[in-house]
Design a protein around this motif. Structure first.
Motif, mmCIF file in Angstrom:
data_model
loop_
_atom_site.group_PDB
_atom_site.id
_atom_site.type_symbol
_atom_site.label_atom_id
_atom_site.label_comp_id
_atom_site.label_asym_id
_atom_site.label_seq_id
_atom_site.Cartn_x
_atom_site.Cartn_y
_atom_site.Cartn_z
ATOM 1 N N GLU A 42 25.517 -6.917 44.972
ATOM 2 C CA GLU A 42 25.664 -5.952 45.102
ATOM 3 C C GLU A 42 25.846 -4.684 47.090
ATOM 4 O OE1 GLU A 42 21.825 -4.530 44.444
ATOM 5 O OE2 GLU A 42 22.042 -5.228 42.104
ATOM 6 N N SER A 43 24.926 -5.598 47.974
ATOM 7 C CA SER A 43 25.488 -5.279 49.262
ATOM 8 C C SER A 43 27.216 -5.457 49.847
ATOM 9 C CB SER A 43 24.990 -6.031 50.457
ATOM 10 O OG SER A 43 25.223 -7.632 50.259
ATOM 11 N N THR A 44 27.970 -6.591 48.757
ATOM 12 C CA THR A 44 29.483 -6.234 49.174
ATOM 13 C C THR A 44 29.920 -5.294 48.595
ATOM 14 O OG1 THR A 44 28.891 -8.526 49.717
ATOM 15 C CG2 THR A 44 30.977 -7.232 49.085
ATOM 16 N N VAL A 45 29.608 -5.252 47.558
ATOM 17 C CA VAL A 45 30.675 -4.165 46.558
ATOM 18 C C VAL A 45 29.819 -2.201 47.563
ATOM 19 C CG1 VAL A 45 30.640 -2.956 44.512
ATOM 20 C CG2 VAL A 45 30.420 -4.758 44.228
ATOM 21 N N ARG A 46 28.887 -1.999 47.525
ATOM 22 C CA ARG A 46 28.369 -1.263 47.588
ATOM 23 C C ARG A 46 29.086 -0.997 49.330
ATOM 24 N NH1 ARG A 46 22.993 -2.125 47.408
ATOM 25 N NH2 ARG A 46 22.385 -2.831 49.435
ATOM 26 N N ARG A 47 29.131 -1.800 50.128
ATOM 27 C CA ARG A 47 30.156 -1.543 51.305
ATOM 28 C C ARG A 47 31.289 -1.074 51.046
ATOM 29 N NH1 ARG A 47 28.836 -6.117 53.901
ATOM 30 N NH2 ARG A 47 30.766 -6.741 53.318
ATOM 31 N N TRP A 48 32.439 -1.802 49.946
ATOM 32 C CA TRP A 48 33.492 -1.088 49.312
ATOM 33 C C TRP A 48 33.725 -0.084 49.231
ATOM 34 C CZ3 TRP A 48 34.234 -5.954 45.663
ATOM 35 C CH2 TRP A 48 34.549 -7.312 46.540
ATOM 36 N N LEU A 49 32.754 0.269 48.468
ATOM 37 C CA LEU A 49 32.770 1.697 47.764
ATOM 38 C C LEU A 49 32.724 3.003 48.777
ATOM 39 C CD1 LEU A 49 30.756 1.019 44.372
ATOM 40 C CD2 LEU A 49 33.415 1.059 44.868
ATOM 41 N N ARG A 50 31.831 2.729 49.782
ATOM 42 C CA ARG A 50 30.915 3.023 51.032
ATOM 43 C C ARG A 50 32.381 3.484 51.911
ATOM 44 N NH1 ARG A 50 25.460 1.416 52.272
ATOM 45 N NH2 ARG A 50 24.122 2.464 50.914
ATOM 46 N N ARG A 51 33.193 3.227 52.159
ATOM 47 C CA ARG A 51 34.071 2.884 53.043
ATOM 48 C C ARG A 51 34.791 3.677 52.101
ATOM 49 N NH1 ARG A 51 34.744 -2.748 56.150
ATOM 50 N NH2 ARG A 51 32.952 -2.674 56.778
ATOM 51 N N VAL A 52 35.616 4.199 51.150
ATOM 52 C CA VAL A 52 36.440 4.716 50.458
ATOM 53 C C VAL A 52 36.080 5.954 50.215
ATOM 54 C CG1 VAL A 52 37.998 5.119 48.311
ATOM 55 C CG2 VAL A 52 37.115 2.931 49.129
ATOM 56 N N PRO A 53 36.770 7.479 50.777
ATOM 57 C CA PRO A 53 36.238 8.426 50.488
ATOM 58 C C PRO A 53 36.694 9.048 48.540
ATOM 59 C CG PRO A 53 37.955 8.784 51.958
ATOM 60 C CD PRO A 53 37.283 7.222 51.531
ATOM 61 N N PRO A 54 35.480 9.720 48.901
ATOM 62 C CA PRO A 54 35.016 10.504 47.550
ATOM 63 C C PRO A 54 37.271 11.269 46.898
ATOM 64 C CG PRO A 54 33.833 11.475 47.863
ATOM 65 C CD PRO A 54 33.867 10.734 49.359
#
Length: 65
Positions: A42-54
């Motif tokens: 989960e932490s890895t996927v959250r990190r990927w998603l947080r780095r991409v602006p909406p």
């Protein structure tokens, strides 16, 4: 911007896996469901998603349509 896998020396996952996670997010899935589908922490996927602006996710979604 996603770079080719060969240029991502520090990444354990391929560009394809990260890109798939971003596509799932653009389609409205949450990080927990994405982690289940990709079998990643989960932490890895959250990190990927947080780095991409909406705005970028929206652009990806519209390009996919």
């Amino acid at each position: 911007m996603l770079l080719p896998t060969a240029l991502q020396v520090r990444r354990a996952d391929t560009t394809e896996v990260i890109g798939t996670a971003l596509v799932h997010k653009a389609n409205g899935l949450g990080y927990r469901r994405i982690t289940e589908r990709l079998d990643r922490p989960e932490s890895t996927v959250r990190r990927w998603l947080r780095r991409v602006p909406p705005e970028h996710l929206h652009w990806m979604y519209t390009q996919g349509l």
